[in-house]
Design a protein around this motif. Sequence first.
Motif, PDB file in Angstrom:
ATOM      1  N   GLU A  18       0.832  -1.202   0.000  1.00  0.00           N
ATOM      2  CA  GLU A  18       0.000   0.000   0.000  1.00  0.00           C
ATOM      3  C   GLU A  18       0.867   1.251   0.000  1.00  0.00           C
ATOM      4  O   GLU A  18       0.577   2.230  -0.703  1.00  0.00           O
ATOM      5  N   LYS A  19       1.950   1.228   0.784  1.00  0.00           N
ATOM      6  CA  LYS A  19       2.857   2.374   0.808  1.00  0.00           C
ATOM      7  C   LYS A  19       3.511   2.593  -0.554  1.00  0.00           C
ATOM      8  O   LYS A  19       3.659   3.733  -1.013  1.00  0.00           O
ATOM      9  N   ASP A  20       3.887   1.482  -1.204  1.00  0.00           N
ATOM     10  CA  ASP A  20       4.492   1.592  -2.538  1.00  0.00           C
ATOM     11  C   ASP A  20       3.502   2.187  -3.531  1.00  0.00           C
ATOM     12  O   ASP A  20       3.857   3.048  -4.350  1.00  0.00           O
ATOM     13  N   THR A  33       7.720  14.451  -2.984  1.00  0.00           N
ATOM     14  CA  THR A  33       8.846  15.291  -2.580  1.00  0.00           C
ATOM     15  C   THR A  33      10.137  14.681  -3.118  1.00  0.00           C
ATOM     16  O   THR A  33      10.166  13.533  -3.603  1.00  0.00           O
ATOM     17  N   ALA A  34      11.217  15.419  -2.975  1.00  0.00           N
ATOM     18  CA  ALA A  34      12.516  14.919  -3.428  1.00  0.00           C
ATOM     19  C   ALA A  34      12.892  13.640  -2.691  1.00  0.00           C
ATOM     20  O   ALA A  34      13.400  12.678  -3.276  1.00  0.00           O
ATOM     21  N   LEU A  39      13.243   7.630  -2.499  1.00  0.00           N
ATOM     22  CA  LEU A  39      12.769   6.377  -1.915  1.00  0.00           C
ATOM     23  C   LEU A  39      12.161   5.476  -2.978  1.00  0.00           C
ATOM     24  O   LEU A  39      12.396   4.257  -2.996  1.00  0.00           O
ATOM     25  N   LEU A  40      11.370   6.054  -3.885  1.00  0.00           N
ATOM     26  CA  LEU A  40      10.780   5.264  -4.967  1.00  0.00           C
ATOM     27  C   LEU A  40      11.864   4.656  -5.840  1.00  0.00           C
ATOM     28  O   LEU A  40      11.780   3.485  -6.239  1.00  0.00           O
ATOM     29  N   GLU A  41      12.880   5.444  -6.139  1.00  0.00           N
ATOM     30  CA  GLU A  41      13.994   4.931  -6.944  1.00  0.00           C
ATOM     31  C   GLU A  41      14.624   3.715  -6.273  1.00  0.00           C
ATOM     32  O   GLU A  41      14.908   2.695  -6.914  1.00  0.00           O
ATOM     33  N   VAL A  86      13.698   8.258 -12.826  1.00  0.00           N
ATOM     34  CA  VAL A  86      12.993   7.054 -12.397  1.00  0.00           C
ATOM     35  C   VAL A  86      12.501   6.261 -13.594  1.00  0.00           C
ATOM     36  O   VAL A  86      12.579   5.032 -13.622  1.00  0.00           O
ATOM     37  N   LYS A  87      11.972   6.942 -14.627  1.00  0.00           N
ATOM     38  CA  LYS A  87      11.518   6.214 -15.822  1.00  0.00           C
ATOM     39  C   LYS A  87      12.686   5.498 -16.485  1.00  0.00           C
ATOM     40  O   LYS A  87      12.576   4.359 -16.928  1.00  0.00           O
ATOM     41  N   TRP A  88      13.830   6.185 -16.544  1.00  0.00           N
ATOM     42  CA  TRP A  88      14.997   5.543 -17.165  1.00  0.00           C
ATOM     43  C   TRP A  88      15.425   4.335 -16.364  1.00  0.00           C
ATOM     44  O   TRP A  88      15.751   3.286 -16.900  1.00  0.00           O
TER      45      TRP A  88
END
Length: 438
Positions: A18-20, A33-34, A39-41, A86-88
Motif C-alpha cells: 500500500e505504501k508503494d 517530494t525529493a 525512496l521510490l527509486e 525514475v523512468k529511465w
Amino acid sequence: MRQKAALQGGAGMSPEHEKDMDLIARYLAGAATADEVLLLEKRLRADTALRREFLSHANVDSALLASVNPSVPRARPAPARWRTGVKWLAAAAAVALGVFWLQGNGVEARVLASSSGEWRVGQVKSLSLLDLKTGTLQLGLTNGVVLDLVAPVRMRFEDAMRAQVLAGSVTADVGPAGSGFTLDTPSAHVVDLGTRFGVNVLDDGDTDVAVFQGKVEVHEPKGSSHNSNAVTLHAGDSVRVSSQAIIRRQALIATRGESAFILAPPPPDALVTGVSDNIEGDDFRSFYTLQRGAMHPGVRPYSTLGRPRWHALPGESFPEELLGADVIGTFSADRHERELQLQVKVSRACTVYVMLDSRSQVPDWVRRDFTDTGLRLSSGPWADNPVVQGMTADGSGEIHVDYTVWKKIQPSAGSVTLGPPYPAGDAVHRAMYGIAVK
C-alpha cells in the motif's frame, strides 16, 4: 491526484505494498517530494514486480493525461530530472530482464517455461521488443499461440497475430484461435495455415523455415519488390529463403525436444555440419532432423514419424556406446529409394552408426564400409503402418522392430556416404535405417 484512487484500496494488499502504491500515485500526480522520489527509486531498484507495476501505471497515467482538458488545474509536476531518472531506471531494469518495454500497449504473453531465473513461470508480461540473450524460453499468447525461443533471439511483437524475428530461432505452435499467425523475417513472410513451424534467421539475413505439423505459406518479406509466387510447405518440409527471395530446399534441420521438435541453431563446434541426398524434384522439400547429443532411450529415429522411438531390446540395457550420439532423423518413406545416396558431413574424426531392420538382407555398401558392432536396438511402438505389415503384437499389444547396429570409423573431417536401405528385390515391408554420429 488522478491515479491515487485507482492505486489504493486493493483487497489483500500488504501494508508495505500500500505504501508503494501511494508513493507511485504521488509521483505520477507530481506531488512527490525529493525524498519520496529517492525512496521510490530505491524501491524500484530492489523489486522487479514493483518495476512492472510502475511501468503499467505510468502507461495508464500517460493515456489519461493525454485526454485531460488542459484548462483543468493539476498539481505541479515533480522536477523533470526526477521523473526522467525514475523512468529511465525502470526501463533499464526491464531491459536487464531481457525485455524492452515501450510506452503503450504491448502483446500480453505468459511465461510457460524458462531455463533462466530472470523469467518466472506464470508471469504475464506485455512485450513489444524482446531480446533473449541466453537460455530457452516458452511464451503463451492470449490467442493460444505458443512460442519456443532458443537464444540468442531478437523479435518484435506487432500484435497477437504478428511478430518480426530479427535474429535467432523461434518455433510457433499455433492452435485454432491463432490460425493465420505470421512471423516476418528480413527475407521471408511466413503465414500459418494451422500448424507447428519454426524459423531461424541466419547471420547473413537468410531464413530457414521448417514445418513440423500442418502447413504454412512462405512469401517474400513485406515491402519486397520481387514478384514470385508464395510457396506452400507441408509437414516435413523445409526451405531456405535468401534475401533475393530465392527459395531452395534445406535438407538438414537442427532440432531439440522429443515430443515436439523445436528449431535450434547449430553451435560453433557442431560435429554434423550437413546432410544431403540425390533425391530430386521441384516439389521435394523434406528435411532430415539433427538432434545433437540426444541418443538415449525414447529419442525419435525418424523426421516424419512421431510415435516410434529408440529403445533397448526387452530385458537388455540400452547400448552405452551409443549414448550421447547425435541422432539424424531419416525419412521413413526413403525405404523405397533403391538408388539412394546420402552424404553425412562431419567436422572432425568420429564414428558413424547405421541401424538396419534385422528382418532385411544387409546391403553390400554396409558390409563393405561398416562393421557389425553386435549391438541391437528396437524402435516402436508402431501404429498401423506398412513397415510392420504381417508382424505380431507383443504381450502389451504393441509392435516393435528390431535393428542391428553397424559402425564406420571416420578418421577426419569429411563426408560419409550411405546407400539405399535394402538390396534390389528385398521385401518392401521394412523400416528405413537410422543414423547416429558420435
